[in-house]
Scaffold this active site. Structure first.
Site, PDB file in Angstrom:
ATOM      1  N   CYS A  93       0.876  -1.297  -0.007  1.00  0.00           N
ATOM      2  CA  CYS A  93       0.057   0.103  -0.162  1.00  0.00           C
ATOM      3  C   CYS A  93       0.697   1.282  -0.019  1.00  0.00           C
ATOM      4  CB  CYS A  93      -1.036  -0.085   1.217  1.00  0.00           C
ATOM      5  SG  CYS A  93      -2.429   0.902   0.705  1.00  0.00           S
ATOM      6  N   ARG A 127     -12.637   5.401  -1.625  1.00  0.00           N
ATOM      7  CA  ARG A 127     -11.595   4.380  -0.914  1.00  0.00           C
ATOM      8  C   ARG A 127     -11.969   3.005  -1.052  1.00  0.00           C
ATOM      9  NH1 ARG A 127      -7.819   6.034   2.157  1.00  0.00           N
ATOM     10  NH2 ARG A 127      -6.618   4.513   3.260  1.00  0.00           N
ATOM     11  N   HIS A 190      -3.131  -5.983   2.504  1.00  0.00           N
ATOM     12  CA  HIS A 190      -2.726  -6.177   3.839  1.00  0.00           C
ATOM     13  C   HIS A 190      -3.296  -7.485   4.490  1.00  0.00           C
ATOM     14  CE1 HIS A 190      -2.029  -1.703   4.281  1.00  0.00           C
ATOM     15  NE2 HIS A 190      -2.762  -1.421   3.605  1.00  0.00           N
TER      16      HIS A 190
HETATM   17  N1  GLN Z   1      -2.326   6.805   1.814  1.00  0.00           N
HETATM   18  C1  GLN Z   1      -2.219   5.818   0.967  1.00  0.00           C
HETATM   19  C2  GLN Z   1      -3.779   5.457   0.186  1.00  0.00           C
HETATM   20  O1  GLN Z   1      -4.740   5.818   1.088  1.00  0.00           O
HETATM   21  C3  GLN Z   1      -2.106   4.422   1.542  1.00  0.00           C
HETATM   22  C4  GLN Z   1      -2.857   3.934   2.592  1.00  0.00           C
HETATM   23  C5  GLN Z   1      -2.110   2.458   3.208  1.00  0.00           C
HETATM   24  O2  GLN Z   1      -1.312   2.419   3.369  1.00  0.00           O
HETATM   25  N2  GLN Z   1      -3.298   1.826   3.348  1.00  0.00           N
HETATM   26  O3  GLN Z   1      -3.900   4.987  -0.739  1.00  0.00           O
END
Ligand code: GLN
Length: 241
Positions: A93, A127, A190
Site C-alpha cells: 500500500c 476508498r 494488507h
Molecule cells: N495513503 C495511501 C492510500 O490511501 C496508502 C494507505 C495505506 O497504506 N493503507 O492509498
C-alpha cells in the site's frame, strides 16, 4: 546460514497489521533453523549492507510525506541497488506507492518515490476497502485485505503481480493488482499478507537467501494452518463481494 530482514520505517509505516509480514518471514526462517535478524530502518537511518529481504508497510498520507523525503537520494538508490543485486522486497500500500515514481495525495503536493517500480499513484475519490483475492501466474492465488484511496497505474516497464478476482486492486479499472520487478513485490494486500500466503513468503525468503548463500532450497513446512486460514479468507472474500 542467517537472514537479515530490513524493515523500512516500521514505526511510521505499519498499519492494518502489516508487521505480521515481518513476523511471518522471521518465523518461517526459524522453523528451518535459519536465525533471522530484523533491522528496523527509520527516518534518517541508512540502508545497512547485507539485507536479504526488505519489508515496507502501509501508512497514511501524513506519514508518507516524511518517508518520501527521507527516501530521496542515497537511501532510495541503496534500496534499488540491493534489489538489482538480488535482494527480495515486499511493499504494501503506502510503501508500495512510494517505490513507484510518484504518489499524489489529496491534500499535499506530489510525493516523489524512488522509481523501483515503473508506476505512478494518485489519491482517488473513492476508498477501496474490503477483502481481495488475486490470481498470480507466478504465485498462484493470493488473499488479503485492501484499504486505499490510491489509484496505481503501471507503466510499460512494470509487470502486475496478478489479476483481481475479488476486490479493486491497483485502480479498480484495469483488473491488475500490484507490481513485480525482479524479486521485489508491491501490492495493496494488507491482512497481513504473508501468514495466509505461505508460498509467497517462501518465495521471498528463498530469493533473499540465494543472493548471499547461493543455491538455497527451503525444506517444506507443514502449512496446514496457513492454508486453512487462506481458504477461510478466500471464502469470506467471495461471500462478501
Ligand atoms: N495513503 C495511501 C492510500 O490511501 C496508502 C494507505 C495505506 O497504506 N493503507 O492509498
Amino acid at each position: 546460514m542467517n537472514l537479515t530482514i530490513g524493515w523500512l520505517y516500521g514505526a511510521k509505516m505499519n498499519i492494518y497489521g502489516d508487521r505480521g509480514n515481518v513476523l511471518a518471514l522471521a518465523q518461517r526462517a526459524r522453523w528451518r533453523g535459519i536465525e533471522p535478524t530484523v533491522t528496523e530502518i527509520g527516518l534518517g537511518e541508512p540502508i545497512p549492507d547485507g539485507v536479504d529481504v526488505f519489508f515496507f508497510g502501509g501508512g497514511q498520507d501524513q506519514e508518507q510525506i516524511a518517508v518520501s523525503a527521507d527516501l530521496q537520494g542515497a537511501k532510495g538508490e541503496a534500496i534499488k541497488t540491493a534489489v538489482e543485486d538480488g535482494a527480495a522486497l515486499l511493499a504494501v500500500c503506502g510503501g508500495y506507492q512510494l517505490l513507484g515514481h510518484e504518489y499524489r495525495p489529496h491534500d499535499a503536493p506530489p510525493l516523489p518515490g524512488i522509481g523501483l517500480f515503473d508506476l505512478v499513484s494518485e489519491a482517488g475519490p473513492e476508498r477501496f476497502i474490503g477483502n481481495a483475492v488475486v490470481d498470480s501466474d507466478e504465485h498462484g492465488e493470493l488473499v488479503g485485505f485492501e484499504n486505499h484511496s490510491g489509484l496505481t497505474h503501471l507503466g510499460s516497464g512494470a509487470r502486475p503481480l496478478g489479476r483481481v478476482r475479488v476486490g479493486r486492486g491497483n485502480n479498480g479499472r484495469d483488473g491488475t493488482e500490484g507490481a513485480v520487478y525482479r524479486h521485489a513485490v508491491g501490492c495493496y494486500l494488507h491482512g497481513s499478507l504473508l501468514p495466509k500466503n505461505p508460498v509467497l513468503a517462501d518465495w521471498l525468503l528463498t530469493a533473499g537467501l540465494r543472493r548471499r548463500h547461493g543455491d538455497v532450497d527451503l525444506p517444506p513446512l507443514n502449512d496446514e494452518v496457513e492454508h486453512a486460514a487462506h481458504r477461510s479468507a478466500v471464502a469470506r472474500a467471495v461471500k462478501t463481494r
